[in-house]
Design a protein around this motif. Structure first.
Motif, PDB file in Angstrom:
ATOM      1  N   MET A 104       8.254 -10.758 -18.537  1.00 42.75           N
ATOM      2  CA  MET A 104       8.197 -10.410 -17.118  1.00 42.75           C
ATOM      3  C   MET A 104       7.612  -9.013 -16.902  1.00 42.75           C
ATOM      4  O   MET A 104       6.925  -8.768 -15.909  1.00 42.75           O
ATOM      5  N   THR A 105       7.889  -8.095 -17.832  1.00 45.72           N
ATOM      6  CA  THR A 105       7.336  -6.740 -17.700  1.00 45.72           C
ATOM      7  C   THR A 105       5.809  -6.769 -17.700  1.00 45.72           C
ATOM      8  O   THR A 105       5.156  -6.098 -16.892  1.00 45.72           O
ATOM      9  N   ALA A 106       5.252  -7.566 -18.610  1.00 45.80           N
ATOM     10  CA  ALA A 106       3.793  -7.670 -18.668  1.00 45.80           C
ATOM     11  C   ALA A 106       3.244  -8.324 -17.400  1.00 45.80           C
ATOM     12  O   ALA A 106       2.190  -7.911 -16.883  1.00 45.80           O
ATOM     13  N   LEU A 107       3.944  -9.324 -16.888  1.00 45.22           N
ATOM     14  CA  LEU A 107       3.507  -9.982 -15.655  1.00 45.22           C
ATOM     15  C   LEU A 107       3.534  -9.009 -14.481  1.00 45.22           C
ATOM     16  O   LEU A 107       2.603  -8.973 -13.663  1.00 45.22           O
ATOM     17  N   LEU A 108       4.593  -8.212 -14.398  1.00 45.64           N
ATOM     18  CA  LEU A 108       4.695  -7.236 -13.298  1.00 45.64           C
ATOM     19  C   LEU A 108       3.589  -6.192 -13.395  1.00 45.64           C
ATOM     20  O   LEU A 108       3.001  -5.803 -12.370  1.00 45.64           O
ATOM     21  N   ALA A 109       3.310  -5.727 -14.608  1.00 45.23           N
ATOM     22  CA  ALA A 109       2.220  -4.755 -14.775  1.00 45.23           C
ATOM     23  C   ALA A 109       0.887  -5.370 -14.375  1.00 45.23           C
ATOM     24  O   ALA A 109       0.052  -4.716 -13.727  1.00 45.23           O
ATOM     25  N   TYR A 110       0.687  -6.625 -14.738  1.00 49.17           N
ATOM     26  CA  TYR A 110      -0.560  -7.322 -14.389  1.00 49.17           C
ATOM     27  C   TYR A 110      -0.688  -7.481 -12.872  1.00 49.17           C
ATOM     28  O   TYR A 110      -1.750  -7.208 -12.292  1.00 49.17           O
ATOM     29  N   ARG A 111       0.392  -7.923 -12.223  1.00 52.95           N
ATOM     30  CA  ARG A 111       0.350  -8.114 -10.765  1.00 52.95           C
ATOM     31  C   ARG A 111       0.113  -6.797 -10.032  1.00 52.95           C
ATOM     32  O   ARG A 111      -0.665  -6.725  -9.077  1.00 52.95           O
ATOM     33  N   THR A 112       0.797  -5.759 -10.467  1.00 52.41           N
ATOM     34  CA  THR A 112       0.653  -4.459  -9.805  1.00 52.41           C
ATOM     35  C   THR A 112      -0.747  -3.900  -9.989  1.00 52.41           C
ATOM     36  O   THR A 112      -1.354  -3.376  -9.046  1.00 52.41           O
ATOM     37  N   ALA A 113      -1.277  -4.012 -11.215  1.00 41.23           N
ATOM     38  CA  ALA A 113      -2.639  -3.538 -11.466  1.00 41.23           C
ATOM     39  C   ALA A 113      -3.651  -4.329 -10.647  1.00 41.23           C
ATOM     40  O   ALA A 113      -4.615  -3.768 -10.108  1.00 41.23           O
ATOM     41  N   LEU A 114      -3.421  -5.621 -10.531  1.00 42.90           N
ATOM     42  CA  LEU A 114      -4.320  -6.458  -9.732  1.00 42.90           C
ATOM     43  C   LEU A 114      -4.301  -6.029  -8.269  1.00 42.90           C
ATOM     44  O   LEU A 114      -5.343  -5.954  -7.608  1.00 42.90           O
ATOM     45  N   LEU A 115      -3.106  -5.719  -7.763  1.00 45.82           N
ATOM     46  CA  LEU A 115      -2.983  -5.272  -6.375  1.00 45.82           C
ATOM     47  C   LEU A 115      -3.689  -3.935  -6.164  1.00 45.82           C
ATOM     48  O   LEU A 115      -4.443  -3.762  -5.200  1.00 45.82           O
ATOM     49  N   LEU A 116      -3.463  -2.994  -7.067  1.00 48.37           N
ATOM     50  CA  LEU A 116      -4.052  -1.669  -6.899  1.00 48.37           C
ATOM     51  C   LEU A 116      -5.571  -1.705  -7.016  1.00 48.37           C
ATOM     52  O   LEU A 116      -6.277  -1.032  -6.268  1.00 48.37           O
ATOM     53  N   ARG A 117      -6.086  -2.497  -7.937  1.00 46.53           N
ATOM     54  CA  ARG A 117      -7.537  -2.566  -8.118  1.00 46.53           C
ATOM     55  C   ARG A 117      -8.218  -3.288  -6.960  1.00 46.53           C
ATOM     56  O   ARG A 117      -9.379  -2.991  -6.645  1.00 46.53           O
ATOM     57  N   SER A 118      -7.522  -4.211  -6.334  1.00 46.60           N
ATOM     58  CA  SER A 118      -8.129  -4.965  -5.242  1.00 46.60           C
ATOM     59  C   SER A 118      -8.307  -4.130  -3.980  1.00 46.60           C
ATOM     60  O   SER A 118      -9.111  -4.463  -3.109  1.00 46.60           O
ATOM     61  N   GLN A 119      -7.539  -3.060  -3.863  1.00 46.80           N
ATOM     62  CA  GLN A 119      -7.539  -2.172  -2.687  1.00 46.80           C
ATOM     63  C   GLN A 119      -7.108  -2.895  -1.404  1.00 46.80           C
ATOM     64  O   GLN A 119      -7.253  -2.352  -0.315  1.00 46.80           O
ATOM     65  N   ARG A 120      -6.565  -4.112  -1.544  1.00 41.76           N
ATOM     66  CA  ARG A 120      -6.059  -4.802  -0.364  1.00 41.76           C
ATOM     67  C   ARG A 120      -4.756  -4.181   0.134  1.00 41.76           C
ATOM     68  O   ARG A 120      -4.311  -4.482   1.239  1.00 41.76           O
ATOM     69  N   TRP A 121      -4.166  -3.319  -0.688  1.00 39.86           N
ATOM     70  CA  TRP A 121      -2.958  -2.623  -0.283  1.00 39.86           C
ATOM     71  C   TRP A 121      -3.240  -1.552   0.768  1.00 39.86           C
ATOM     72  O   TRP A 121      -2.310  -1.070   1.438  1.00 39.86           O
ATOM     73  N   LEU A 122      -4.512  -1.177   0.910  1.00 36.65           N
ATOM     74  CA  LEU A 122      -4.839  -0.087   1.836  1.00 36.65           C
ATOM     75  C   LEU A 122      -4.415  -0.394   3.271  1.00 36.65           C
ATOM     76  O   LEU A 122      -3.872   0.470   3.964  1.00 36.65           O
ATOM     77  N   ALA A 123      -4.664  -1.618   3.727  1.00 33.53           N
ATOM     78  CA  ALA A 123      -4.356  -1.954   5.121  1.00 33.53           C
ATOM     79  C   ALA A 123      -2.868  -1.824   5.432  1.00 33.53           C
ATOM     80  O   ALA A 123      -2.484  -1.134   6.397  1.00 33.53           O
ATOM     81  N   PRO A 124      -1.960  -2.459   4.665  1.00 31.96           N
ATOM     82  CA  PRO A 124      -0.541  -2.282   4.983  1.00 31.96           C
ATOM     83  C   PRO A 124      -0.046  -0.855   4.794  1.00 31.96           C
ATOM     84  O   PRO A 124       0.811  -0.386   5.564  1.00 31.96           O
ATOM     85  N   VAL A 125      -0.575  -0.149   3.797  1.00 34.74           N
ATOM     86  CA  VAL A 125      -0.136   1.228   3.591  1.00 34.74           C
ATOM     87  C   VAL A 125      -0.597   2.123   4.738  1.00 34.74           C
ATOM     88  O   VAL A 125       0.156   2.976   5.229  1.00 34.74           O
ATOM     89  N   LEU A 126      -1.832   1.934   5.187  1.00 29.74           N
ATOM     90  CA  LEU A 126      -2.313   2.714   6.336  1.00 29.74           C
ATOM     91  C   LEU A 126      -1.533   2.370   7.600  1.00 29.74           C
ATOM     92  O   LEU A 126      -1.257   3.246   8.426  1.00 29.74           O
ATOM     93  N   LEU A 127      -1.184   1.098   7.755  1.00 28.11           N
ATOM     94  CA  LEU A 127      -0.351   0.714   8.900  1.00 28.11           C
ATOM     95  C   LEU A 127       0.990   1.432   8.851  1.00 28.11           C
ATOM     96  O   LEU A 127       1.456   1.969   9.863  1.00 28.11           O
ATOM     97  N   TYR A 128       1.590   1.468   7.676  1.00 28.83           N
ATOM     98  CA  TYR A 128       2.891   2.139   7.553  1.00 28.83           C
ATOM     99  C   TYR A 128       2.757   3.634   7.801  1.00 28.83           C
ATOM    100  O   TYR A 128       3.626   4.250   8.435  1.00 28.83           O
ATOM    101  N   ALA A 129       1.673   4.230   7.318  1.00 30.80           N
ATOM    102  CA  ALA A 129       1.450   5.645   7.573  1.00 30.80           C
ATOM    103  C   ALA A 129       1.312   5.913   9.068  1.00 30.80           C
ATOM    104  O   ALA A 129       1.819   6.922   9.588  1.00 30.80           O
ATOM    105  N   ALA A 130       0.628   5.006   9.778  1.00 24.07           N
ATOM    106  CA  ALA A 130       0.483   5.165  11.222  1.00 24.07           C
ATOM    107  C   ALA A 130       1.832   5.042  11.919  1.00 24.07           C
ATOM    108  O   ALA A 130       2.137   5.788  12.875  1.00 24.07           O
ATOM    109  N   VAL A 131       2.648   4.094  11.463  1.00 25.31           N
ATOM    110  CA  VAL A 131       3.991   3.926  12.038  1.00 25.31           C
ATOM    111  C   VAL A 131       4.811   5.196  11.844  1.00 25.31           C
ATOM    112  O   VAL A 131       5.492   5.667  12.771  1.00 25.31           O
ATOM    113  N   LEU A 132       4.741   5.771  10.650  1.00 24.51           N
ATOM    114  CA  LEU A 132       5.482   7.003  10.395  1.00 24.51           C
ATOM    115  C   LEU A 132       4.947   8.162  11.232  1.00 24.51           C
ATOM    116  O   LEU A 132       5.725   8.987  11.726  1.00 24.51           O
ATOM    117  N   ALA A 133       3.639   8.231  11.398  1.00 21.37           N
ATOM    118  CA  ALA A 133       3.053   9.316  12.179  1.00 21.37           C
ATOM    119  C   ALA A 133       3.506   9.262  13.633  1.00 21.37           C
ATOM    120  O   ALA A 133       3.686  10.300  14.277  1.00 21.37           O
TER     121      ALA A 133
END
Length: 230
Positions: A1-30
């Motif tokens: 499971m550790t290897a799977l989690l590392a793979y999933r997280t790396a896939l998410l970070l490399r895809s840059q699809r996380w930018l939209a929800p993270v920017l949304l959250y930053a806007a909410v906090l602002a």
């Protein structure tokens, strides 16, 4: 499971699809977190904003992997474990956001109640904020798990269902997320810190149940979450 989690997280970070929800959250906090505001009110705002972001991250992690890679991962680890790693990677990413947001809120906010007279210890406020964020992450994970593959495949229906589920989780009486946020706001008015332990337990049970349903369905239908081939 550790290897799977590392793979999933790396896939998410490399895809840059996380930018939209993270920017949304930053806007909410602002919008809702400003220097000098009562700390518990700001923590409640930060926790509430994390719920739809978590559901969004779950959907991203569940749909970002190419079909061929998904079949290979399912064959190596099993469809259920592969899908569970999707949910855990999304929840872990959202939890990291919640921890960072809690630190920022405690650093910027006034360590007092809504009347700016009752002192709120920073440690107690941070603990309550982290637990409230955990409730939002678990509730958002449950909503995301039930509103994406393998239960919902159509992108439009999936997005609409996730948005509605997140909204209902924040406003519906009896929702653990609403209870946790309300506890922070109430504590700000009374000058007392309430740890949302019961909402955390309910949210954890919801997340486990939703994850079990999704993983069970993936096991029955196959790696793509569709009907199993004859």
């Amino acid at each position: 499971m550790t290897a799977l989690l590392a793979y999933r997280t790396a896939l998410l970070l490399r895809s840059q699809r996380w930018l939209a929800p993270v920017l949304l959250y930053a806007a909410v906090l602002a919008v809702g977190v400003q220097s000098g505001r009562p700390v518990l009110d700001s923590l409640g705002w930060a926790a509430a904003g994390l719920l739809p972001v978590t559901a969004w991250l779950v959907r991203i992690c569940a749909t970002q992997e190419p079909a061929a890679a998904r079949y290979v991962t399912a064959a190596a680890a099993g469809p259920a474990r592969a899908h569970l790693s999707v949910l855990l990677a999304a929840a872990g990413t959202a939890a990291a956001l919640g921890c960072a947001a809690t630190g920022v809120v405690v650093a910027l906010s006034d360590l007092s109640g809504a009347d700016h007279r009752a002192a709120i210890p920073a440690g107690h406020a941070a603990a309550a904020g982290l637990l409230a964020c955990a409730v939002s992450v678990l509730t958002g994970s449950a909503a995301g798990a039930l509103c994406t593959r393998p239960l919902l495949h159509a992108r439009g229906w999936s997005l609409a269902a996730a948005a509605v589920a997140a909204l209902l989780a924040l406003v519906t009486t009896g929702s653990p997320a609403k209870a946790a946020v309300t506890g922070l706001v109430t504590g700000s008015r009374t000058g007392a810190v309430h740890l949302p332990l019961l909402p955390l337990t309910v949210a954890a049970l919801m997340a486990c149940a939703a994850s079990a349903v999704a993983c069970r369905l993936v096991s029955r239908r196959g790696a793509d979450g569709g009907p199993a081939a004859d």
